[in-house]
Design a protein around this motif. Structure first.
Motif, PDB file in Angstrom:
ATOM      1  N   GLN A 176       0.831  -1.195   0.000  1.00 19.28           N
ATOM      2  CA  GLN A 176       0.000   0.000   0.000  1.00 19.28           C
ATOM      3  C   GLN A 176       0.872   1.254   0.000  1.00 19.28           C
ATOM      4  O   GLN A 176       1.744   1.417   0.853  1.00 19.28           O
ATOM      5  N   ILE A 177       0.629   2.116  -0.982  1.00 17.01           N
ATOM      6  CA  ILE A 177       1.270   3.435  -0.978  1.00 17.01           C
ATOM      7  C   ILE A 177       0.201   4.409  -0.528  1.00 17.01           C
ATOM      8  O   ILE A 177      -0.832   4.564  -1.181  1.00 17.01           O
ATOM      9  N   GLY A 178       0.425   5.044   0.610  1.00 17.54           N
ATOM     10  CA  GLY A 178      -0.611   5.853   1.225  1.00 17.54           C
ATOM     11  C   GLY A 178      -0.749   7.227   0.608  1.00 17.54           C
ATOM     12  O   GLY A 178       0.040   7.641  -0.254  1.00 17.54           O
ATOM     13  N   ALA A 179      -1.762   7.936   1.080  1.00 20.54           N
ATOM     14  CA  ALA A 179      -2.110   9.243   0.542  1.00 20.54           C
ATOM     15  C   ALA A 179      -0.972  10.243   0.663  1.00 20.54           C
ATOM     16  O   ALA A 179      -0.810  11.121  -0.176  1.00 20.54           O
ATOM     17  N   LYS A 180      -0.177  10.137   1.739  1.00 17.17           N
ATOM     18  CA  LYS A 180       0.884  11.127   1.942  1.00 17.17           C
ATOM     19  C   LYS A 180       2.155  10.761   1.190  1.00 17.17           C
ATOM     20  O   LYS A 180       3.052  11.585   1.063  1.00 17.17           O
ATOM     21  N   ALA A 181       2.253   9.526   0.710  1.00 20.87           N
ATOM     22  CA  ALA A 181       3.473   9.067   0.050  1.00 20.87           C
ATOM     23  C   ALA A 181       3.315   8.969  -1.457  1.00 20.87           C
ATOM     24  O   ALA A 181       4.262   8.618  -2.157  1.00 20.87           O
ATOM     25  N   MET A 182       2.136   9.292  -1.974  1.00 22.52           N
ATOM     26  CA  MET A 182       1.889   8.945  -3.368  1.00 22.52           C
ATOM     27  C   MET A 182       2.621   9.788  -4.402  1.00 22.52           C
ATOM     28  O   MET A 182       2.593   9.453  -5.584  1.00 22.52           O
ATOM     29  N   TYR A 183       3.291  10.852  -3.973  1.00 25.06           N
ATOM     30  CA  TYR A 183       4.162  11.574  -4.912  1.00 25.06           C
ATOM     31  C   TYR A 183       5.610  11.134  -4.760  1.00 25.06           C
ATOM     32  O   TYR A 183       6.489  11.670  -5.412  1.00 25.06           O
ATOM     33  N   ASP A 184       5.879  10.177  -3.858  1.00 28.18           N
ATOM     34  CA  ASP A 184       7.260   9.825  -3.517  1.00 28.18           C
ATOM     35  C   ASP A 184       7.852   8.924  -4.602  1.00 28.18           C
ATOM     36  O   ASP A 184       7.558   7.734  -4.679  1.00 28.18           O
ATOM     37  N   GLN A 185       8.725   9.518  -5.413  1.00 25.54           N
ATOM     38  CA  GLN A 185       9.257   8.753  -6.540  1.00 25.54           C
ATOM     39  C   GLN A 185      10.209   7.669  -6.095  1.00 25.54           C
ATOM     40  O   GLN A 185      10.384   6.673  -6.802  1.00 25.54           O
ATOM     41  N   GLY A 186      10.816   7.859  -4.936  1.00 28.38           N
ATOM     42  CA  GLY A 186      11.643   6.783  -4.394  1.00 28.38           C
ATOM     43  C   GLY A 186      10.819   5.516  -4.224  1.00 28.38           C
ATOM     44  O   GLY A 186      11.247   4.412  -4.582  1.00 28.38           O
ATOM     45  N   ILE A 187       9.616   5.660  -3.712  1.00 20.81           N
ATOM     46  CA  ILE A 187       8.718   4.522  -3.538  1.00 20.81           C
ATOM     47  C   ILE A 187       8.129   4.061  -4.880  1.00 20.81           C
ATOM     48  O   ILE A 187       8.144   2.875  -5.213  1.00 20.81           O
ATOM     49  N   LEU A 188       7.623   5.020  -5.648  1.00 21.80           N
ATOM     50  CA  LEU A 188       6.925   4.665  -6.890  1.00 21.80           C
ATOM     51  C   LEU A 188       7.841   3.895  -7.849  1.00 21.80           C
ATOM     52  O   LEU A 188       7.466   2.852  -8.397  1.00 21.80           O
ATOM     53  N   PRO A 197       1.425  -6.696  -6.490  1.00 21.89           N
ATOM     54  CA  PRO A 197       0.298  -5.765  -6.614  1.00 21.89           C
ATOM     55  C   PRO A 197       0.519  -4.542  -5.714  1.00 21.89           C
ATOM     56  O   PRO A 197       0.958  -4.697  -4.574  1.00 21.89           O
ATOM     57  N   ILE A 198       0.243  -3.378  -6.262  1.00 24.93           N
ATOM     58  CA  ILE A 198       0.433  -2.119  -5.541  1.00 24.93           C
ATOM     59  C   ILE A 198      -0.927  -1.440  -5.392  1.00 24.93           C
ATOM     60  O   ILE A 198      -1.608  -1.196  -6.391  1.00 24.93           O
ATOM     61  N   LEU A 199      -1.320  -1.151  -4.177  1.00 28.50           N
ATOM     62  CA  LEU A 199      -2.532  -0.369  -3.959  1.00 28.50           C
ATOM     63  C   LEU A 199      -2.100   1.075  -3.736  1.00 28.50           C
ATOM     64  O   LEU A 199      -1.483   1.404  -2.722  1.00 28.50           O
ATOM     65  N   LEU A 200      -2.425   1.911  -4.705  1.00 31.13           N
ATOM     66  CA  LEU A 200      -1.969   3.306  -4.689  1.00 31.13           C
ATOM     67  C   LEU A 200      -3.117   4.195  -4.251  1.00 31.13           C
ATOM     68  O   LEU A 200      -4.123   4.304  -4.940  1.00 31.13           O
ATOM     69  N   PHE A 211      -3.135  11.740  -9.849  1.00 34.69           N
ATOM     70  CA  PHE A 211      -3.285  10.411  -9.253  1.00 34.69           C
ATOM     71  C   PHE A 211      -2.947   9.342 -10.293  1.00 34.69           C
ATOM     72  O   PHE A 211      -2.123   8.436 -10.047  1.00 34.69           O
ATOM     73  N   VAL A 212      -3.535   9.465 -11.461  1.00 32.29           N
ATOM     74  CA  VAL A 212      -3.293   8.469 -12.501  1.00 32.29           C
ATOM     75  C   VAL A 212      -1.842   8.557 -12.973  1.00 32.29           C
ATOM     76  O   VAL A 212      -1.215   7.536 -13.251  1.00 32.29           O
ATOM     77  N   GLN A 213      -1.289   9.767 -12.999  1.00 30.54           N
ATOM     78  CA  GLN A 213       0.111   9.897 -13.403  1.00 30.54           C
ATOM     79  C   GLN A 213       1.054   9.268 -12.388  1.00 30.54           C
ATOM     80  O   GLN A 213       2.120   8.784 -12.760  1.00 30.54           O
ATOM     81  N   ALA A 214       0.669   9.256 -11.117  1.00 25.15           N
ATOM     82  CA  ALA A 214       1.493   8.543 -10.129  1.00 25.15           C
ATOM     83  C   ALA A 214       1.493   7.052 -10.469  1.00 25.15           C
ATOM     84  O   ALA A 214       2.528   6.377 -10.363  1.00 25.15           O
ATOM     85  N   ALA A 215       0.337   6.545 -10.904  1.00 25.12           N
ATOM     86  CA  ALA A 215       0.282   5.140 -11.343  1.00 25.12           C
ATOM     87  C   ALA A 215       1.193   4.911 -12.542  1.00 25.12           C
ATOM     88  O   ALA A 215       1.803   3.842 -12.687  1.00 25.12           O
ATOM     89  N   GLU A 216       1.305   5.912 -13.396  1.00 30.75           N
ATOM     90  CA  GLU A 216       2.175   5.774 -14.575  1.00 30.75           C
ATOM     91  C   GLU A 216       3.641   5.564 -14.185  1.00 30.75           C
ATOM     92  O   GLU A 216       4.387   4.905 -14.902  1.00 30.75           O
ATOM     93  N   PHE A 217       4.057   6.141 -13.048  1.00 31.96           N
ATOM     94  CA  PHE A 217       5.429   5.904 -12.576  1.00 31.96           C
ATOM     95  C   PHE A 217       5.652   4.404 -12.341  1.00 31.96           C
ATOM     96  O   PHE A 217       6.725   3.878 -12.617  1.00 31.96           O
ATOM     97  N   ILE A 218       4.638   3.744 -11.811  1.00 34.30           N
ATOM     98  CA  ILE A 218       4.767   2.305 -11.530  1.00 34.30           C
ATOM     99  C   ILE A 218       4.627   1.492 -12.814  1.00 34.30           C
ATOM    100  O   ILE A 218       5.437   0.610 -13.110  1.00 34.30           O
ATOM    101  N   LEU A 219       3.608   1.809 -13.582  1.00 30.51           N
ATOM    102  CA  LEU A 219       3.346   1.070 -14.818  1.00 30.51           C
ATOM    103  C   LEU A 219       4.516   1.189 -15.795  1.00 30.51           C
ATOM    104  O   LEU A 219       4.903   0.217 -16.439  1.00 30.51           O
TER     105      LEU A 219
END
Lengths: 332, 332, 332, 332
Positions: A176-188, A197-200, A211-219
């Protein structure tokens, strides 16, 4: 732009294309995927020959876009699946934080009893004050692993920052990547290199586009297993903790190809609204719910006001089944 | 504070109490109701004898408070009812604006066909630009009255400002006070003197506290027939027109005694999300839905993007019935 | 689109153009002004001969647009002026509400003492609760008129709803349309028929686009004397009452031709921040400030927390003069 | 609660107190500082003897609270200082991102020319899309160090995530924690162990309470050199990029003891508003400004719309001096 390049294209051509087009390169069994900035609108002449298919986009929602892939992606978690054509609505239940072995065992038993497959609980708590309970850390993670072993449950916990992302990836079934960490590129970016599986979760001040662009970092890192989670945004209204954005969920269902899960507990912030909101979410046809439940909510070390007790959870899960059925879905 | 004073108390005492306590005075069959500012926390000694019952409040949500009256108030509209123990979920359908007799007749026939009791359509449009279509005004109101006569439907339309509030009260079965007019005391106080059901929409920048207090303006005038309508609040998210606040709805259900209706069309602003959101609202157990539907949405003179067409509406209403049933309610 | 038609064009042609183009018609000494919906992008062939000049717009900000008239409009209020090339920054001071003759006289004397030209005070209070102090109404208006007579001050008060708009227009030097009434077309259209200066406050949930379009309702009625007032918008932050939107002010200064006044008192909601914010506003080069000041703030019947006392006001006005001078403006 | 314990208290007692009270322990020359959760309201009997002074708080704003330390803390950066009784308003100028040696040299020369002490530029860009320019990373950091050496400027750059926080601490004179990273405890705690000045930006969805509590993570680690930076919050208004919250700044000045710097460039998002907003900020009496300036804004690789050119920056700095003087401050 997304390009599908032929498997039999020369390796050098593919590498050159990736470099020249400033593209991410993902290797698939059927083709090479190159993802360039969305500003690129046409396949360059020199790569036309090796391009099987190409997709143009208005903005940087690309791999996640419904215009790239119409059907919702299927994500497999242990022996269950959501998205695709499963019509499953997965319940993820458990306390806000792991507090003790006794407490988390009680939660795990409840999930087992109700046929719920996935247990949640925080170990690395992203609290807003240094003076609050910060979670049990690695000790909590070990307790969650024990629950998996003992009860055969999938487990999910949150990454607070990139200093412990490897531990969480190694131990959980869903990260789980939480609401406060979802811009963290180190994590993404680290999650993009994994296949877990990643729950963003959407940040409470985050636009749907971001939000969707943060998913793009993972994808774009090559990990297809991204699940979006709406958990309430911050608005002027303060009678409730946050405002669950179901209009936003309608948008995500229409314009992306990612499964969507909702967290009514954090959105509401008070246990009285959780059952009604949960039924609303299920009726929207989402892929899952995250619900906070605690053996003795009043004495919880974090988020005491919003966790429901075990009996309320039992009644709630029971009430969700006919609603799910009314919209052609199954609670798992 | 609310005081219930005995029917047989001397008229002079009651009048003096109202004056002295700066109270609204409502005459009920069983007792006199005095509503004072909520700062008053104790029945003054000189009125203890004539006081049957008294209620103290933290703030100016008083007549509308669940702590004053636990059960949702029943509101009768023509030959149908919502709230109370009816378990009814009322659908209100129709176009954004009355545009022509042909158009509104087509809408009225659709409601009739599906057994929907109430037809909506705007006549006095509260547009944000003076250069847009402003509605047919009184001519529209006459057409709505014709539809009621011809098809036996209840009709509802919106008051834009207090210059025509009497016309709307005189002609409709439900008076709609829109999001932009809900602080207008000229309208609120006038509606308080009527006994017509009032559908009060929440302003898009209005807190729940202010919203309920706007209802207090009507209730304190003596009109019990107030229905609250959540229609989306304005947040930072702009991919959707507004953000439907279902957490707020959970709050209203818990802390007020007024029926609640939702308007997914205005919240979403795009027709694609309306069916999913409608199902979510019904699953929350609300008392009704307001849905914009137009014979030919693309050519609508206002809100073209969010109105659904007749076939979509038919399918939607059909899909709502099993969801309603799953939560113990009936679509009317 | 705005068209300037020749004065010597046949009356019938002008009337036909207005009707055919669905336009507002304003008669100016130099030409006829027709304002059509902004969707019109070209002068129709049949009116080219009588058209002196035409202006095309992206949206319904037309008469107020800087692209129509580059320089800020000058507005004359009694014997003072703002906007144009006056470089004046007008202070409007006074209590939230008229409470008594003694109180308002004390305020009027303070303005006189400091050379402040305009006295503000509410008579028809748009309170959010029916159980709060609602203002002295017409009695308050009479007291304000007395102050004008006695001290030679301009007076400004707020219209709550359209039931008393005529009274306010008749009595004041500036008509204030408050944040809750700014969508009220009953008020806006009536003010458009007057020539009194109108101070139009931005609703706390109102976009800049909607705000300027509300001004268009007045301007298109033929009243050029519109002053915009930013008074704080509602955001997620609740430590302060509202959030003063100075970025929005920068936008209004760049894209409109209307004078802009700021209300730091309502934005802040607490007296401690008012002096700092006032200095910030003056340094932005705005056309005026609205500041709430009360002889004994703690006992004020409304907005007690945000009103400053007389000594603080004296010191504040003194501190504003060098700031104004530093940006080439004069405090009046 | 904050306790000041005597220097001559037994080490064992201090350690036990810290452990027992769940407190952070900071060693000062004059006393030991223990910071417990704010729920503690009284000094426990067994530590009364060694307690010199104690401070009670309503919430977890403790070390940063004005009620703990009335005067603004002084922060020394190289050979300049802000806060304390310096009355300095520091300008930090430079481009959004380091793009090339030529570009950053041009910026450094401009600062030198105008007597501005601090050069800003991003190296690790926290972009919201993986497909945008991500910054030069370490190469950018090396270029900034070169500018410091060559022109004697202080340098500041942003930490994106905790994978490179050590590099930024090692190289810069001020470490910037950006709006998207400000909940990142990996970064916050690491900065708390350093003594470098930290410029902590408010998240665009972050309440003032959370913002100050993020500073507490650094302060409680023992680093006193925290500077708060307001850079605009996200609201419903989209004509400007964000909404600069000067009411919030008034709150921070009243209730905290930390210097406050403002970033009008990010708030506005468009260069036209930057000069007016900068003057407003200076007139508020803040401790500094962060202004984006680029040799050729139109060709900037990030944030092109909001950067001003060199001539505009020269004129702006010139215009700030008299405004600063009018409020008793000096531009440095």
């Amino acid at each position: 732009m997304i390009l599908h390049l032929a498997k039999d294209a020369p390796q050098a051509t593919i590498e050159q294309a990736a470099r020249e087009l400033d593209a991410f390169h993902i290797v698939k069994p059927e083709y090479h995927v190159l993802v360039t900035p969305s500003a690129l609108k046409e396949v360059p002449a020199q790569y036309k020959d090796v391009t099987l298919e190409s997709f143009v986009f208005d903005n940087d929602m690309q791999l996640a876009a419904a215009s790239y892939m119409k059907e919702t992606r299927q994500v497999d978690i242990g022996n269950i699946s959501i998205g695709g054509n499963t019509h499953n609505t997965m319940i993820i239940g458990g306390p806000c934080s792991v507090e003790s072995e006794e407490q988390i065992t009680s939660s795990a038993k409840l999930m087992k009893e109700l046929g719920i497959s996935t247990l949640r609980a925080g170990c690395f708590k992203p609290r807003t004050s240094p003076y609050s309970f910060q979670g049990l850390g690695l000790e909590g993670l070990r307790l969650l692993e024990k629950m998996r072993e003992q009860f055969g449950l999938n487990i999910i916990t949150e990454v607070r920052d990139s200093t412990h992302v490897d531990d969480v990836i190694a131990s959980t079934d869903i990260v789980q990547i939480g609401a406060k960490a979802m811009y963290d590129q180190g994590i993404l970016r680290r999650c993009g290199q994994s296949h877990k599986p990643i729950l963003l979760k959407r940040g409470f001040g985050t636009t749907l586009q971001e939000f969707v662009q943060a998913a793009e970092f993972i994808l774009s890192g090559g990990n297809d297993n991204v699940i979006l989670c709406e958990r309430g945004i911050r608005t002027f209204e303060t009678k409730t903790r946050f405002t669950l954005d179901l209009c936003g969920v309608a948008y995500l269902k229409e314009y992306t190809n990612l499964p969507v899960i909702l967290d009514p507990s954090h959105a509401m912030g008070y246990r009285y609204g959780v059952p009604d909101l949960s039924r609303a979410c299920v009726a929207m046809g989402v892929d899952g719910l995250l619900i906070e439940v605690h053996p003795t909510p009043a004495s919880a070390l974090s988020d005491a006001a919003q966790q429901i007790d075990h009996d309320t959870f039992r009644a709630l899960v029971e009430s969700l089944r006919p609603v799910a059925q009314a919209v052609g879905r199954t609670i798992i």
